[in-house]
Design a protein around this motif. Structure first.
Motif, PDB file in Angstrom:
ATOM      1  N   UNK A   1      12.546 -16.635  24.619  1.00 38.39           N
ATOM      2  CA  UNK A   1      13.613 -15.986  25.340  1.00 38.39           C
ATOM      3  C   UNK A   1      13.603 -16.454  26.779  1.00 38.39           C
ATOM      4  N   UNK A   2      14.581 -17.252  27.080  1.00 37.33           N
ATOM      5  CA  UNK A   2      14.632 -17.859  28.394  1.00 37.33           C
ATOM      6  C   UNK A   2      15.430 -17.055  29.386  1.00 37.33           C
ATOM      7  N   UNK A   3      16.161 -17.771  30.206  1.00 39.34           N
ATOM      8  CA  UNK A   3      16.884 -17.155  31.306  1.00 39.34           C
ATOM      9  C   UNK A   3      18.149 -16.457  30.827  1.00 39.34           C
ATOM     10  N   UNK A   4      18.714 -15.731  31.735  1.00 41.29           N
ATOM     11  CA  UNK A   4      19.950 -15.014  31.451  1.00 41.29           C
ATOM     12  C   UNK A   4      20.903 -15.189  32.630  1.00 41.29           C
ATOM     13  N   UNK A   5      22.158 -14.885  32.382  1.00 38.86           N
ATOM     14  CA  UNK A   5      23.176 -14.910  33.431  1.00 38.86           C
ATOM     15  C   UNK A   5      23.877 -13.560  33.451  1.00 38.86           C
ATOM     16  N   UNK A   6      24.433 -13.227  34.603  1.00 38.97           N
ATOM     17  CA  UNK A   6      25.207 -12.002  34.787  1.00 38.97           C
ATOM     18  C   UNK A   6      26.628 -12.427  35.120  1.00 38.97           C
ATOM     19  N   UNK A   7      27.583 -11.790  34.473  1.00 40.32           N
ATOM     20  CA  UNK A   7      28.993 -12.065  34.767  1.00 40.32           C
ATOM     21  C   UNK A   7      29.801 -10.797  34.529  1.00 40.32           C
ATOM     22  N   UNK A   8      31.062 -10.842  34.953  1.00 39.78           N
ATOM     23  CA  UNK A   8      31.963  -9.710  34.752  1.00 39.78           C
ATOM     24  C   UNK A   8      32.180  -9.446  33.262  1.00 39.78           C
ATOM     25  N   UNK A   9      32.202  -8.184  32.894  1.00 30.81           N
ATOM     26  CA  UNK A   9      32.531  -7.792  31.519  1.00 30.81           C
ATOM     27  C   UNK A   9      34.035  -7.947  31.331  1.00 30.81           C
ATOM     28  N   UNK A  10      34.440  -8.643  30.289  1.00 29.33           N
ATOM     29  CA  UNK A  10      35.847  -8.914  30.004  1.00 29.33           C
ATOM     30  C   UNK A  10      36.273  -8.209  28.724  1.00 29.33           C
ATOM     31  N   UNK A  11      37.554  -7.939  28.555  1.00 32.60           N
ATOM     32  CA  UNK A  11      38.015  -7.280  27.326  1.00 32.60           C
ATOM     33  C   UNK A  11      37.574  -8.006  26.054  1.00 32.60           C
ATOM     34  N   UNK A  12      37.493  -9.328  26.096  1.00 37.72           N
ATOM     35  CA  UNK A  12      37.094 -10.073  24.902  1.00 37.72           C
ATOM     36  C   UNK A  12      35.604  -9.907  24.561  1.00 37.72           C
ATOM     37  N   UNK A  13      34.836  -9.245  25.422  1.00 42.93           N
ATOM     38  CA  UNK A  13      33.433  -8.935  25.142  1.00 42.93           C
ATOM     39  C   UNK A  13      33.280  -7.661  24.312  1.00 42.93           C
ATOM     40  N   UNK A  14      34.383  -7.000  23.999  1.00 39.49           N
ATOM     41  CA  UNK A  14      34.316  -5.674  23.386  1.00 39.49           C
ATOM     42  C   UNK A  14      33.467  -5.628  22.118  1.00 39.49           C
ATOM     43  N   UNK A  15      33.712  -6.505  21.176  1.00 41.00           N
ATOM     44  CA  UNK A  15      32.990  -6.438  19.890  1.00 41.00           C
ATOM     45  C   UNK A  15      31.485  -6.585  20.090  1.00 41.00           C
ATOM     46  N   UNK A  16      31.072  -7.542  20.896  1.00 41.55           N
ATOM     47  CA  UNK A  16      29.646  -7.747  21.145  1.00 41.55           C
ATOM     48  C   UNK A  16      29.050  -6.566  21.901  1.00 41.55           C
ATOM     49  N   UNK A  17      29.798  -6.022  22.860  1.00 45.88           N
ATOM     50  CA  UNK A  17      29.310  -4.862  23.611  1.00 45.88           C
ATOM     51  C   UNK A  17      29.164  -3.655  22.690  1.00 45.88           C
ATOM     52  N   UNK A  18      30.174  -3.400  21.871  1.00 43.58           N
ATOM     53  CA  UNK A  18      30.110  -2.273  20.943  1.00 43.58           C
ATOM     54  C   UNK A  18      28.927  -2.406  19.999  1.00 43.58           C
ATOM     55  N   UNK A  19      28.688  -3.597  19.487  1.00 47.29           N
ATOM     56  CA  UNK A  19      27.545  -3.816  18.588  1.00 47.29           C
ATOM     57  C   UNK A  19      26.237  -3.497  19.304  1.00 47.29           C
ATOM     58  N   UNK A  20      26.117  -3.894  20.565  1.00 49.50           N
ATOM     59  CA  UNK A  20      24.910  -3.596  21.336  1.00 49.50           C
ATOM     60  C   UNK A  20      24.786  -2.094  21.573  1.00 49.50           C
ATOM     61  N   UNK A  21      25.879  -1.447  21.938  1.00 50.86           N
ATOM     62  CA  UNK A  21      25.843  -0.002  22.176  1.00 50.86           C
ATOM     63  C   UNK A  21      25.431   0.754  20.913  1.00 50.86           C
ATOM     64  N   UNK A  22      25.954   0.321  19.781  1.00 53.18           N
ATOM     65  CA  UNK A  22      25.645   1.006  18.522  1.00 53.18           C
ATOM     66  C   UNK A  22      24.173   0.879  18.143  1.00 53.18           C
ATOM     67  N   UNK A  23      23.512  -0.151  18.624  1.00 46.08           N
ATOM     68  CA  UNK A  23      22.092  -0.367  18.323  1.00 46.08           C
ATOM     69  C   UNK A  23      21.169   0.245  19.366  1.00 46.08           C
ATOM     70  N   UNK A  24      21.731   0.892  20.395  1.00 47.01           N
ATOM     71  CA  UNK A  24      20.929   1.416  21.490  1.00 47.01           C
ATOM     72  C   UNK A  24      20.656   2.901  21.300  1.00 47.01           C
ATOM     73  N   UNK A  25      19.397   3.274  21.044  1.00 50.43           N
ATOM     74  CA  UNK A  25      19.066   4.703  20.948  1.00 50.43           C
ATOM     75  C   UNK A  25      19.405   5.417  22.257  1.00 50.43           C
ATOM     76  N   UNK A  26      19.928   6.625  22.147  1.00 49.04           N
ATOM     77  CA  UNK A  26      20.277   7.406  23.326  1.00 49.04           C
ATOM     78  C   UNK A  26      21.644   7.115  23.903  1.00 49.04           C
TER      79      UNK A  26
END
Length: 142
Positions: A1-26
């Motif tokens: 697991x290497x480096x990461x980047x930070x960028x603005x959240x865009x509407x087209x990120x919705x599916x990936x964001x939702x999948x991450x949220x659904x896997x996050x306890x709490x």
């Protein structure tokens, strides 16, 4: 697991964001987290929300907005295998910079009562739990 980047959240990120949220306890999710509602939130708060990516994978999110007086954070998460690397802290700091630039000097967030890990994170970021206020919610029937 290497480096990461930070960028603005865009509407087209919705599916990936939702999948991450659904896997996050709490993480509290509701009908307010539909694609349409998140899109409206992003439109009303341009340039305020961020994602972290490693390669082509979304590994972190934070939703940030304001009402002209107070900022609000929602859905801060970092994928479990990327935690403890400062990614969450960086996402929060990006939002704080944008809020300050917009003239917002205070922000709030919600943490579910059983999310001790979330509470510990926010306290480490300098946020203070409030005992003097209560949150009330009401669903607006259609």
């Amino acid at each position: 697991m290497g480096s990461h980047t930070i960028r603005e959240l865009l509407p087209e990120d919705y599916e990936a964001a939702l999948a991450l949220w659904q896997k996050t306890p709490g993480m509290g999710l509701s009908e307010a987290d539909s694609r349409e509602n998140i899109g409206m939130f992003l439109s009303r708060n341009p340039g305020m929300s961020f994602v972290a990516e490693a390669g082509n994978e979304l590994i972190g999110t934070i939703l940030c907005g304001h009402d002209g007086r107070r900022g609000i954070f929602y859905h801060l998460t970092v994928r479990h295998d990327y935690r403890k690397r400062g990614i969450g802290r960086t996402l929060v700091e990006c939002c704080l910079v944008r809020l300050k630039a917009a003239g917002i000097l205070k922000c709030h967030l919600f943490v579910l009562a059983d999310n001790s890990q979330g509470m510990a994170f926010w306290e480490s970021m300098g946020f203070q739990g409030r005992e003097d206020i209560h949150i009330y919610s009401r669903t607006i029937n259609q």
